[in-house]
Structure formats: structure tokens, C-alpha cells
Scaffold this motif. Sequence first.
Motif, PDB file in Angstrom:
ATOM      1  N   ARG A 233      -2.970   7.168   5.322  1.00 21.08           N
ATOM      2  CA  ARG A 233      -4.166   6.625   4.679  1.00 21.08           C
ATOM      3  C   ARG A 233      -5.187   6.285   5.761  1.00 21.08           C
ATOM      4  O   ARG A 233      -5.319   5.139   6.167  1.00 21.08           O
ATOM      5  N   GLN A 234      -5.884   7.270   6.241  1.00 21.93           N
ATOM      6  CA  GLN A 234      -6.843   7.069   7.329  1.00 21.93           C
ATOM      7  C   GLN A 234      -7.980   6.163   6.856  1.00 21.93           C
ATOM      8  O   GLN A 234      -8.898   6.591   6.172  1.00 21.93           O
ATOM      9  N   SER A 235      -7.880   4.881   7.231  1.00 22.51           N
ATOM     10  CA  SER A 235      -8.909   3.936   6.829  1.00 22.51           C
ATOM     11  C   SER A 235      -8.947   2.796   7.836  1.00 22.51           C
ATOM     12  O   SER A 235      -7.995   2.578   8.598  1.00 22.51           O
ATOM     13  N   LEU A 236     -10.028   2.057   7.818  1.00 29.46           N
ATOM     14  CA  LEU A 236     -10.158   0.915   8.718  1.00 29.46           C
ATOM     15  C   LEU A 236      -9.105  -0.143   8.409  1.00 29.46           C
ATOM     16  O   LEU A 236      -8.532  -0.749   9.335  1.00 29.46           O
TER      17      LEU A 236
ATOM     18  N   LEU B 203      -6.365  -1.742  11.045  1.00 31.66           N
ATOM     19  CA  LEU B 203      -6.289  -3.180  11.299  1.00 31.66           C
ATOM     20  C   LEU B 203      -4.886  -3.717  11.020  1.00 31.66           C
ATOM     21  O   LEU B 203      -4.348  -4.516  11.806  1.00 31.66           O
ATOM     22  N   LEU B 204      -4.290  -3.276   9.911  1.00 32.64           N
ATOM     23  CA  LEU B 204      -2.938  -3.716   9.586  1.00 32.64           C
ATOM     24  C   LEU B 204      -1.951  -3.276  10.665  1.00 32.64           C
ATOM     25  O   LEU B 204      -1.083  -4.044  11.093  1.00 32.64           O
ATOM     26  N   ALA B 205      -2.094  -2.020  11.124  1.00 37.01           N
ATOM     27  CA  ALA B 205      -1.193  -1.516  12.155  1.00 37.01           C
ATOM     28  C   ALA B 205      -1.315  -2.327  13.441  1.00 37.01           C
ATOM     29  O   ALA B 205      -0.312  -2.661  14.088  1.00 37.01           O
ATOM     30  N   ALA B 206      -2.537  -2.657  13.820  1.00 37.17           N
ATOM     31  CA  ALA B 206      -2.750  -3.429  15.052  1.00 37.17           C
ATOM     32  C   ALA B 206      -2.089  -4.802  14.951  1.00 37.17           C
ATOM     33  O   ALA B 206      -1.442  -5.276  15.898  1.00 37.17           O
ATOM     34  N   VAL B 207      -2.234  -5.438  13.791  1.00 37.58           N
ATOM     35  CA  VAL B 207      -1.687  -6.786  13.614  1.00 37.58           C
ATOM     36  C   VAL B 207      -0.161  -6.763  13.549  1.00 37.58           C
ATOM     37  O   VAL B 207       0.507  -7.690  14.024  1.00 37.58           O
TER      38      VAL B 207
ATOM     39  N   MET C 184       0.823  -1.209   0.000  1.00 41.49           N
ATOM     40  CA  MET C 184       0.000   0.000   0.000  1.00 41.49           C
ATOM     41  C   MET C 184       0.858   1.260   0.000  1.00 41.49           C
ATOM     42  O   MET C 184       0.582   2.216  -0.744  1.00 41.49           O
ATOM     43  N   LEU C 185       1.923   1.257   0.791  1.00 43.44           N
ATOM     44  CA  LEU C 185       2.797   2.441   0.845  1.00 43.44           C
ATOM     45  C   LEU C 185       3.608   2.589  -0.440  1.00 43.44           C
ATOM     46  O   LEU C 185       3.703   3.683  -1.006  1.00 43.44           O
TER      47      LEU C 185
END
Length: 417
Positions: free
Chosen positions: A368-371, A375-379, A66-67
Motif C-alpha cells: 500500500r504505497q502511501s504516506l 509513517l507506520l513502518a518508521a514508527v 490495514m493489512l
Amino acid sequence: MNDESQSEFNGHLELASGILLVVTVILGSGILVLPGLVFERIGGDGIYAWLACSLLTVPILATMVMLGSAYPSAGGVAYYAKLAFGPYSELLVALLFLGAATLGLPSIAIVGAAYLQKLIGPGVGIHLLATLLILLASFLALPGGETLSRSIRLVGGSSLSLLVAVLIVLLVLAVRANGVGFSRPENFSSIAGQIPLIFFSFTGWEIASHLAADFQNPSKTFGRAMFCSFLLVCSVYIGSAALVHVADIKSNFNTPIFQAAAQVAPSAPGWLVALLGVSLIAANLFGSVVAVSRIILYLSCRRILPASLSYLRNGAPRNSVYFVAALLIVVVACDRIGLVDIEMMFRLAAMNFLAIYMISAIALVRLRQSLVSWLLAAVVVGPSVLIILSAASSPSYIALTALIAYLLKRNNRTSST
């Protein structure tokens, strides 16, 4: 040339060459050692540990895709940190990345030198052979454009083809001799305990992020190349784990492919596995030198490193490649005189990669303010924090890197945003 516009340098890799380049960055010496060590510890459950690590890598891969697709730059993870948090974070990530590369790549070269010594005999020392491997990888990384693409197809294609051919032949022979023999996982805690050991084999996606600007139409091609590379890498890792299980190796767990060949194909030439090891590690060094030279170019354009390192010749950052080669050879020399050791280099490099993954995942949330980003950051962040804290020297090492970045920033060694 600046870090946002590198038109002389961008856009020469098509999808096939891009896939091979990313695969060479990821596949290294781990596949020649770790499947056997995991099998020795937990037996048939080992293949499930490799499957679990493959699944855990998906959020990291998705973050980098994504980045890299949205913000292609030779700066890679450092550039993402700058966009999200400013020049201090850019410098911190750059130092973490260079620390990981300058520790990890020489250790890989030393492992490759051990395989090369098996081919040519003990007359030449390990560290001299490691230096020669680094020089060879750097020579192949010097060209740009179509010449580099041809080198990628030659080096990456030959090493991957040899590896896949050896694995398929040995796996077929092992199945004929012993049957399949897989069963349900028995000890989930043992499987989870092997993931930190395996994880280093799945690092490199952050290195590949520095190659995004090399792709033709990176918004589309980079992500496809990364996902195709991921499927290839996972297939090879799981195939190697399946081989040692089906062959049911009894000894030499630190050279599992060699032992599997000795058991299921005793007439196979003994030099074949050594040749496989040399080709894999030479390709891994080549791809990594290409990628690391890109962040050296980027940091030079940002005036963090000397401006001379941003010089391009025929679209290739040759001075950056020379700088990377010199840096790696110095570390090999330090290992030779006992200032560092290979185990420490692997361990610290892996912790640097984890810290980079955390910062990149948080940067994705900021940019990229998105759900999906949350979720990716948390994981990514949760397990990374636990692994870093579990390693005794890692927090202090990362804190020292952060302090150095702060002092450099304070002394105005970075350019303005």
C-alpha cells in the motif's frame, strides 16, 4: 481449498464475538503480574508507563488492521509477507510466528496451572495441570460456525466480565480508603525503562490477524473489532495499574491484584483472585489456539505442512487444532524435564513478535504505497530494531530462523507462488 479461497471456513464471526475473541487473544497472565512489578520499580509513575505502551502499540495495531482488512486470510502475517515479498518471506514469518506461539503459549499455560493449583491444592503437578488447560482450550476451539461463536461468548465474556467487575469493585474501595493521589510524572527515563517489560502484554495483534477471514465482511468488521478490543484492553491494563497505585500495595508485587484485595477488601474470599487468573489464562489459551490453528490450516493448504492438516469438518480445521495442542503439550513436557525454561520462552517469544511486526510494517509499505504506510513502518521498525539488538540472544535466534527458512525453501518444501 487454497489459501486465497476458503469459502467453507470464512465469515461466521459477527462484531461482538469478534471483539471478545481478539480480547481473549491479547489479555493473558501479564495483567496479573506486571502492574505490581512496575509499581514496585517506579511507584506512581507506573501508570504513565502503561499509557506510553498503549500509545506505542497504536502503529502496530493500525498496521495489522490495514493489512487484515485489505487481505483477509487464515495465513495472516505470513500471507501478507508472501504478497509483498514472495514465498521465502512467507515461510520465514510463518516460522517466526510458530516459534513465538509454541514458546509463548506453553509458558502461559504453566502460569495458569499455578493459579489452578491454588484452587485445587498441590496434589496435582503444575505441568499436568498446564496440559489439562491446553486440552480444554483445544476442545473448545474444535467447533466451527455458530458453535464456536457461542464458545467465544461464553469463555471470553465470562472471563472479561469477572476481571472488569473485580477491578471496578477493588478500585472503588481503594479510592474510598486512600483517595486518588495521582501526580505528574517525575522520571521519564524510568518510565521508558519499563516499556520493554510491559510490551509483552500488548502482543497478540499479529495473532489476531489470522482471524480476519473468520469475520463476516472483514473489510469493515475486522478493523472495528480490533479497535474496540484495543480500547477494552488498554482500559483494563490502565485500570489495573491505577488499582495498585491507589491501593498503594506494600508487598506481594508479583500478585498485585491479590495484594490490593487483601489491603482494601480483607474479607474478600482468597480464592477469588486464583479463579480470576485461571479464567483469564484459559480464555487466552482458547483464543490463541483458535488463531494459531488458522495458520496451520493455511500452511497445509500451501503444502508447507502435511495436506491432512487442511481437513475441515463442519467448517472447522479440527486436524489443525489437534496439531497445535500436540505441539504445545510437547513444549510443556520439555519444560518439565528441563530442556527449556519459562523465562527463556517468554523472552524469545517477545522477540519473534517484534521481528514479525517489522516485516509486516515493511510489507504494508510494499503493498500500500502511501504516506501513512511509510509513517507506520518508521514508527514500528525503529523501536523494534533497538529492542531486538538490546537482547543478547535475539539476533542470533532470528538469524537461525531465517537460515532454516532458506534451507527449507531451497529444498522445495514450499509451494510455488
